[in-house]
Design a protein around this motif. Structure first.
Motif, PDB file in Angstrom:
ATOM      1  N   ILE A 175      10.565   1.974   2.298  1.00 22.40           N
ATOM      2  CA  ILE A 175      10.143   0.577   2.211  1.00 22.40           C
ATOM      3  C   ILE A 175      11.354  -0.322   1.996  1.00 22.40           C
ATOM      4  O   ILE A 175      11.470  -1.404   2.590  1.00 22.40           O
ATOM      5  N   TYR A 176      12.274   0.112   1.132  1.00 25.60           N
ATOM      6  CA  TYR A 176      13.469  -0.689   0.853  1.00 25.60           C
ATOM      7  C   TYR A 176      14.284  -0.906   2.131  1.00 25.60           C
ATOM      8  O   TYR A 176      14.731  -2.016   2.402  1.00 25.60           O
ATOM      9  N   VAL A 177      14.475   0.158   2.912  1.00 21.91           N
ATOM     10  CA  VAL A 177      15.255   0.052   4.153  1.00 21.91           C
ATOM     11  C   VAL A 177      14.580  -0.905   5.129  1.00 21.91           C
ATOM     12  O   VAL A 177      15.234  -1.751   5.747  1.00 21.91           O
ATOM     13  N   VAL A 178      13.251  -0.797   5.257  1.00 21.86           N
ATOM     14  CA  VAL A 178      12.517  -1.671   6.179  1.00 21.86           C
ATOM     15  C   VAL A 178      12.641  -3.132   5.762  1.00 21.86           C
ATOM     16  O   VAL A 178      12.897  -4.024   6.583  1.00 21.86           O
ATOM     17  N   ILE A 179      12.467  -3.411   4.455  1.00 24.39           N
ATOM     18  CA  ILE A 179      12.543  -4.785   3.955  1.00 24.39           C
ATOM     19  C   ILE A 179      13.951  -5.347   4.135  1.00 24.39           C
ATOM     20  O   ILE A 179      14.135  -6.486   4.582  1.00 24.39           O
ATOM     21  N   LYS A 180      14.970  -4.552   3.785  1.00 28.23           N
ATOM     22  CA  LYS A 180      16.341  -5.027   3.907  1.00 28.23           C
ATOM     23  C   LYS A 180      16.721  -5.255   5.368  1.00 28.23           C
ATOM     24  O   LYS A 180      17.468  -6.185   5.683  1.00 28.23           O
ATOM     25  N   TYR A 181      16.201  -4.426   6.257  1.00 25.11           N
ATOM     26  CA  TYR A 181      16.478  -4.618   7.678  1.00 25.11           C
ATOM     27  C   TYR A 181      15.873  -5.932   8.160  1.00 25.11           C
ATOM     28  O   TYR A 181      16.500  -6.680   8.917  1.00 25.11           O
ATOM     29  N   ALA A 182      14.635  -6.213   7.692  1.00 31.30           N
ATOM     30  CA  ALA A 182      13.993  -7.474   8.078  1.00 31.30           C
ATOM     31  C   ALA A 182      14.765  -8.667   7.540  1.00 31.30           C
ATOM     32  O   ALA A 182      14.950  -9.674   8.237  1.00 31.30           O
ATOM     33  N   TRP A 208       0.824  -1.204   0.000  1.00 29.66           N
ATOM     34  CA  TRP A 208       0.000   0.000   0.000  1.00 29.66           C
ATOM     35  C   TRP A 208       0.863   1.261   0.000  1.00 29.66           C
ATOM     36  O   TRP A 208       0.477   2.275  -0.609  1.00 29.66           O
ATOM     37  N   VAL A 209       2.007   1.215   0.644  1.00 28.28           N
ATOM     38  CA  VAL A 209       2.895   2.382   0.617  1.00 28.28           C
ATOM     39  C   VAL A 209       3.443   2.602  -0.790  1.00 28.28           C
ATOM     40  O   VAL A 209       3.503   3.734  -1.283  1.00 28.28           O
ATOM     41  N   ILE A 210       3.845   1.510  -1.464  1.00 26.58           N
ATOM     42  CA  ILE A 210       4.340   1.637  -2.838  1.00 26.58           C
ATOM     43  C   ILE A 210       3.245   2.153  -3.761  1.00 26.58           C
ATOM     44  O   ILE A 210       3.471   3.034  -4.602  1.00 26.58           O
ATOM     45  N   LEU A 211       2.025   1.613  -3.604  1.00 31.11           N
ATOM     46  CA  LEU A 211       0.909   2.087  -4.418  1.00 31.11           C
ATOM     47  C   LEU A 211       0.629   3.562  -4.149  1.00 31.11           C
ATOM     48  O   LEU A 211       0.276   4.315  -5.069  1.00 31.11           O
ATOM     49  N   SER A 212       0.795   3.982  -2.907  1.00 29.06           N
ATOM     50  CA  SER A 212       0.585   5.395  -2.569  1.00 29.06           C
ATOM     51  C   SER A 212       1.569   6.280  -3.327  1.00 29.06           C
ATOM     52  O   SER A 212       1.209   7.352  -3.812  1.00 29.06           O
ATOM     53  N   ALA A 213       2.823   5.812  -3.417  1.00 35.33           N
ATOM     54  CA  ALA A 213       3.832   6.577  -4.150  1.00 35.33           C
ATOM     55  C   ALA A 213       3.434   6.751  -5.610  1.00 35.33           C
ATOM     56  O   ALA A 213       3.613   7.825  -6.193  1.00 35.33           O
ATOM     57  N   VAL A 214       2.877   5.698  -6.191  1.00 28.70           N
ATOM     58  CA  VAL A 214       2.440   5.773  -7.594  1.00 28.70           C
ATOM     59  C   VAL A 214       1.226   6.683  -7.725  1.00 28.70           C
ATOM     60  O   VAL A 214       1.171   7.557  -8.606  1.00 28.70           O
ATOM     61  N   PHE A 215       0.241   6.522  -6.840  1.00 29.07           N
ATOM     62  CA  PHE A 215      -0.993   7.293  -6.936  1.00 29.07           C
ATOM     63  C   PHE A 215      -0.757   8.780  -6.680  1.00 29.07           C
ATOM     64  O   PHE A 215      -1.436   9.627  -7.273  1.00 29.07           O
TER      65      PHE A 215
END
Length: 371
Positions: free
Chosen positions: A241-248, A201-208
């Motif tokens: 989002i990238y930082v959060v995913i890579k941290y996980a 949803w965050v990525i979609l928000s960036a597009v929208f």
């Protein structure tokens, strides 16, 4: 991790400040000053991106560079004193605007764990260059703008344009990319390639956000390029989002090297027995995607994958390949990303499924067979 998130928060606050500086009546700011501030923000974001990612994620570098080029063009246009200077500034902004959706598309592919095919990169790059050449034609040809002249208002210069027959090409170009981005995110969400629904949803928000801002500028006569700010917001969304995913992923990989038969869940260690490996993913589409993604592994990554599939431990792999633990973690991260898996358990499950299909079709040679 906390430092990076703090940087994102600070830059977000700076953007709200810049937005509030957009000239209104009796404002002490003029538009050229706002464009200058936005351009400086873009420059610092690019420097931060290069220092943080260190060329490991080239499409992020291209994205941040494109935003800087776009905003540089907007700034030069705002201070232009001649039509010729303004047209060159317009070409600079279009250079960034054309390659920005291209890089954003590949960034979203990467975040959603879809490998970028070389042929796709080549085809889309050629299309982008063609679109740019057409958009850069004003002053030389009248196919993009029939007529154009320069005016000044609110302390900045603007181009007033009469659109030509080929101007709609750029419209179709943007719509195609926006649609493709949304499609990739929705497919990734359906196939659970993202670690959390909120990421989608965050990525979609960036597009929208970009779609809405672009439509607003088409429908309302606003003497300010709001896309200059929305592009930076998109950068922050995606890098966050990238930082959060890579941290996980880093936390998961660090835990997985403690004990090959253990996995981390809610900060606890749970033993995974070999007979507990999930083999319920009997989905042909997932199987074929997995085999295709195997082709993207480097020889070393493929060797590591096969050793894991053979039941080797991390210590065995370190000794056999003569590499350090950090190097193995790096290979693990790349293997997980390219194969679209999020855990050792899922990797072994798909490897087991691969062997099952290979054994069921023993008369057919399969280059991905685990030996």
């Amino acid at each position: 991790m906390s430092k990076r998130l703090s940087l994102v928060s600070i830059l977000s606050s700076a953007l709200f400040f810049v937005t509030s500086c957009v000239p209104q009546k009796n404002s002490v700011f003029d538009l050229s000053s706002v464009y200058a501030i936005v351009t400086i923000c873009s420059l610092f974001l690019l420097i931060g991106c290069i220092r943080t990612l260190r060329n490991t994620e080239p499409w992020f570098i291209v994205l941040f560079s494109s935003v800087l080029v776009v905003n540089t063009g907007y700034f030069i246009l705002s201070v232009s004193t001649t039509l010729q200077m303004a047209l060159w500034a317009n070409r600079i902004s279009y250079l960034g605007s054309v390659f920005l959706p291209l890089s954003m598309f590949f960034v979203i592919l990467h975040v959603c764990k879809y490998p970028a095919k070389k042929w796709l990169i080549a085809v889309l790059s050629v299309i982008s260059i063609a679109v740019f050449l057409i958009a850069a034609s004003p002053g030389i040809l009248d196919i993009y703008y029939k007529d154009v002249y320069l005016i000044q208002e609110n302390g900045a210069s603007f181009l007033v344009k009469e659109y030509g027959p080929w101007h709609s090409l750029y419209l179709y170009y943007l719509i195609s990319y926006f649609g493709s981005m949304i499609g990739v995110v929705l497919v990734a969400l359906a196939k659970k390639r993202l670690t959390a629904t909120i990421h989608a949803w965050v990525i979609l928000s960036a597009v929208f956000v970009n779609i809405c801002v672009w439509l607003l500028e088409q429908l309302v006569d606003i003497r300010f390029e709001m896309l200059s700010i929305s592009y930076i917001m998109s950068e922050l969304f995606l890098i966050g989002i990238y930082v959060v995913i890579k941290y996980a992923e880093k936390s998961m990989l660090s835990c997985s090297t403690v004990n090959d038969n253990e996995s981390c869940t809610n900060n606890t260690l749970t033993v995974i027995e070999p007979n507990e490996v999930d083999t319920t993913h009997d989905d042909k589409q997932r199987y074929f995607e997995f085999t295709e993604n195997l082709k993207t592994l480097t020889p070393t990554e493929h060797t590591v994958f096969e050793l894991y599939a053979d039941g080797r431990s991390s210590k065995d792999i370190l000794a056999k390949l003569g590499i350090k633990e950090n190097t193995l973690k790096y290979h693990n991260k790349n293997i997980y990303s390219k194969l679209g898996v999020s855990s050792r358990k899922e990797l072994l499950s798909l490897a087991s499924l691969l062997n099952k299909h290979d054994s069921d079709d023993s008369n057919t040679s399969n280059p991905h067979m685990i030996k």
